[in-house]
Design a protein around this motif. Structure first.
Motif, PDB file in Angstrom:
ATOM      1  N   ARG A 218      36.338  33.143  37.343  1.00  0.00           N
ATOM      2  CA  ARG A 218      36.313  34.312  36.563  1.00  0.00           C
ATOM      3  C   ARG A 218      37.404  34.545  36.177  1.00  0.00           C
ATOM      4  O   ARG A 218      38.294  35.215  36.866  1.00  0.00           O
ATOM      5  N   ASN A 220      39.105  37.986  34.395  1.00  0.00           N
ATOM      6  CA  ASN A 220      38.276  39.133  34.077  1.00  0.00           C
ATOM      7  C   ASN A 220      39.256  40.000  33.267  1.00  0.00           C
ATOM      8  O   ASN A 220      40.655  40.066  33.486  1.00  0.00           O
ATOM      9  N   TYR A 222      39.856  43.842  31.544  1.00  0.00           N
ATOM     10  CA  TYR A 222      39.306  45.139  31.388  1.00  0.00           C
ATOM     11  C   TYR A 222      40.410  45.872  30.302  1.00  0.00           C
ATOM     12  O   TYR A 222      41.542  46.271  30.754  1.00  0.00           O
ATOM     13  N   HIS A 237      29.202  45.965  42.846  1.00  0.00           N
ATOM     14  CA  HIS A 237      28.405  44.668  43.361  1.00  0.00           C
ATOM     15  C   HIS A 237      29.018  44.168  44.575  1.00  0.00           C
ATOM     16  O   HIS A 237      29.921  44.630  44.986  1.00  0.00           O
ATOM     17  N   ASP A 239      29.303  40.164  46.067  1.00  0.00           N
ATOM     18  CA  ASP A 239      29.469  38.781  45.225  1.00  0.00           C
ATOM     19  C   ASP A 239      28.378  37.751  45.804  1.00  0.00           C
ATOM     20  O   ASP A 239      28.307  37.759  46.941  1.00  0.00           O
ATOM     21  N   LEU A 246      41.065  36.324  45.046  1.00  0.00           N
ATOM     22  CA  LEU A 246      41.005  36.947  43.818  1.00  0.00           C
ATOM     23  C   LEU A 246      42.779  37.262  43.748  1.00  0.00           C
ATOM     24  O   LEU A 246      43.342  37.495  44.692  1.00  0.00           O
ATOM     25  N   LEU A 255      40.702  47.902  41.398  1.00  0.00           N
ATOM     26  CA  LEU A 255      39.684  47.500  42.235  1.00  0.00           C
ATOM     27  C   LEU A 255      39.388  48.543  43.438  1.00  0.00           C
ATOM     28  O   LEU A 255      40.436  49.190  43.787  1.00  0.00           O
ATOM     29  N   HIS A 294      31.832  46.401  45.893  1.00  0.00           N
ATOM     30  CA  HIS A 294      33.329  46.847  45.231  1.00  0.00           C
ATOM     31  C   HIS A 294      33.055  47.002  43.902  1.00  0.00           C
ATOM     32  O   HIS A 294      31.890  46.608  43.345  1.00  0.00           O
ATOM     33  N   VAL A 296      35.255  48.040  39.893  1.00  0.00           N
ATOM     34  CA  VAL A 296      36.600  48.296  39.019  1.00  0.00           C
ATOM     35  C   VAL A 296      36.350  49.399  38.345  1.00  0.00           C
ATOM     36  O   VAL A 296      35.584  49.601  37.446  1.00  0.00           O
ATOM     37  N   ARG A 304      43.852  45.685  32.317  1.00  0.00           N
ATOM     38  CA  ARG A 304      43.893  44.879  33.593  1.00  0.00           C
ATOM     39  C   ARG A 304      43.356  43.629  33.487  1.00  0.00           C
ATOM     40  O   ARG A 304      42.363  43.350  32.925  1.00  0.00           O
ATOM     41  N   SER A 306      42.455  40.006  36.109  1.00  0.00           N
ATOM     42  CA  SER A 306      42.265  39.431  37.504  1.00  0.00           C
ATOM     43  C   SER A 306      41.617  38.003  37.082  1.00  0.00           C
ATOM     44  O   SER A 306      41.061  37.551  36.177  1.00  0.00           O
ATOM     45  N   ALA A 308      39.444  35.493  39.483  1.00  0.00           N
ATOM     46  CA  ALA A 308      38.534  35.469  40.718  1.00  0.00           C
ATOM     47  C   ALA A 308      38.311  33.825  40.952  1.00  0.00           C
ATOM     48  O   ALA A 308      37.547  33.165  39.779  1.00  0.00           O
ATOM     49  N   PHE A 310      35.869  31.495  43.263  1.00  0.00           N
ATOM     50  CA  PHE A 310      34.584  31.612  43.978  1.00  0.00           C
ATOM     51  C   PHE A 310      34.026  30.265  44.901  1.00  0.00           C
ATOM     52  O   PHE A 310      34.336  29.069  44.427  1.00  0.00           O
TER      53      PHE A 310
HETATM   54  O1  LIG Z   1      38.966  42.610  38.875  1.00  0.00           O
HETATM   55  C1  LIG Z   1      38.675  42.678  40.255  1.00  0.00           C
HETATM   56  O2  LIG Z   1      39.707  43.088  40.742  1.00  0.00           O
HETATM   57  C2  LIG Z   1      37.541  42.526  40.820  1.00  0.00           C
HETATM   58  C3  LIG Z   1      36.550  41.379  40.066  1.00  0.00           C
HETATM   59  C4  LIG Z   1      35.336  41.127  40.545  1.00  0.00           C
HETATM   60  O3  LIG Z   1      34.757  42.060  41.639  1.00  0.00           O
HETATM   61  C5  LIG Z   1      34.666  39.862  40.371  1.00  0.00           C
HETATM   62  O4  LIG Z   1      35.150  39.042  39.508  1.00  0.00           O
HETATM   63  O5  LIG Z   1      33.628  39.433  41.030  1.00  0.00           O
END
Ligand SMILES: O=C(O)CCC(=O)C(=O)O
Ligand SMILES: [Fe+2]
Length: 363
Positions: A218, A220, A222, A237, A239, A246, A255, A294, A296, A304, A306, A308, A310
């Motif tokens: 992902r 992400n 923001y 949530h 994961d 990440l 986060l 966790h 955000v 922001r 990020s 991730a 998985f």
């Molecule tokens: O952006 C983040 O630091 C967390 C993202 C996250 O929790 C996720 O992609 O599952």
């Protein structure tokens, strides 16, 4: 046609506006993004006792736990013990000294979110699919929304890739992601093996559970938020995967992880990975390791970004802990036995709400 052989998607998410576009010039957060009820009290910290997630050194980890037949503890096993306690007590840690280069992937992901909307929308999530540029877990038209956008991609196994989307990504981003995933995937597999050693499990058992490792990612995004006290960047949530690795792409933090009833902010060290245990590993370890909630927070301090990665077991695998972690000398089985596919179908069928889905798996 490559996309024709894709196995069925695990769910869908209703189309929503691109928040990055919506946010331009906005002074007020629209009602559907107002989440006052989801703003838990801030962390309760007292000066020096401000907690932070554990830091693990990958080089120390690589030297540790090599000889499981020996009962002597080397100084390097300290790192393995630190890993074990981080996964039990936090379910989150920072990983430093890992040797994976992050510069290129960070630069390309940042560039992607700077592209004009027409370019970004070329990889828009098709209806009925979770992959692409959009959102996940939007199930109802009434549901409140996160102040974020994302690009979700499955890369392994190959038949689950959405080639149509992958081919429409800017070529420089695609190449950077290919290079990055090949490096981070090697690290992910090594980490899973170290987790097995830390759990006193044969490495073979962990390898068998993950098989060829289902892998997704992902990106992400923001956007900066005009009223951050009203919005949520990413809903609380846990994961629904095995393991998450990440990276925070830019300097904007946000986060937070739930620890001891408090939301603890994560301040990534330079070039560190933020690693967390997912629900499927919590179930596979019969609850020994913890899939931590966790979220955000939204911020007015800038965008922001990020990325991730998985790691999960294949869809057909049943999530059942090995005998070394279940009675008679261990606790009884704590979670329902369920196949990965059924687990994921359930996960994507309802709006995310903290740890409620993994809690519903408890016997
Ligand atoms: O952006 C983040 O630091 C967390 C993202 C996250 O929790 C996720 O992609 O599952
Ligand atoms: Fe997450």
């Amino acid at each position: 046609m490559a996309s024709a052989i894709r196995v069925s998607s695990l769910g869908r998410s209703l189309p929503v506006p691109v928040v990055q576009e919506m946010a331009r010039g906005l002074c007020v957060v629209p009602p559907r993004y107002q989440r006052k009820d989801d703003q838990d009290p801030p962390i309760d910290f007292h000066g020096d006792s401000f907690p932070s997630i554990p830091v693990i050194d990958m080089q120390g980890l690589l030297l540790s736990g090599g000889d499981s037949s020996s009962s002597t503890t080397t100084e390097y096993d300290i790192e393995l013990n630190k890993l074990d306690s981080a996964c039990k007590n936090w379910g989150f840690f920072q990983l430093v000294n890992h040797g994976v280069s992050l510069e290129r992937v960070k630069g390309e992901v940042e560039k992607f979110f700077k592209l004009p909307i027409e370019e970004r929308e070329k990889v828009k999530q098709p209806s009925g699919d979770l992959q692409g540029y959009g959102q996940a877990l939007v199930i109802t038209h009434e549901q409140k929304l996160d102040w974020s956008d994302m690009v979700f991609l499955v890369t392994h196994p190959e038949q689950e890739r959405n080639q149509n989307i992958l081919q429409k990504l800017p070529i420089s981003l695609r190449e950077a992601l290919e290079e990055y995933t090949s490096e981070v995937d090697e690290l992910g597999v090594t980490l899973l093996e170290k987790l097995a050693t830390a759990l006193g499990m044969e490495v073979r058992v962990m390898r068998d559970f993950f098989g060829h490792v289902h892998r997704g990612m992902r990106l992400n995004y923001y956007p900066s938020c005009p009223q951050p006290e009203l919005a949520v960047g990413g809903s609380a949530h846990s994961d629904g995967v095995g393991l998450t690795v990440l990276i925070q792409v830019n300097e904007t933090d946000g986060l937070q992880v739930k620890h001891g009833g408090n939301w603890v902010p994560v301040k990534p060290l330079p070039d560190a990975f933020i690693v967390n245990i997912g629900d499927m590993l919590e179930m596979f370890t019969n609850g020994v390791y913890h899939s931590c909630e966790h979220r955000v927070r939204a911020t007015s301090e800038g965008e922001r970004i990020s990325v991730a990665r998985f790691f999960s077991p294949p869809r057909e695998r049943e999530i059942v802990p090995p005998s070394s972690l279940v009675g008679p000398k261990n606790p009884p089985l704590k979670y329902k036995k369920i196949e990965v596919e059924a687990f994921l179908t359930g996960f994507f069928a309802s709006p995310v709400k903290g740890r409620s889905y993994i809690e519903s798996m408890k016997i």
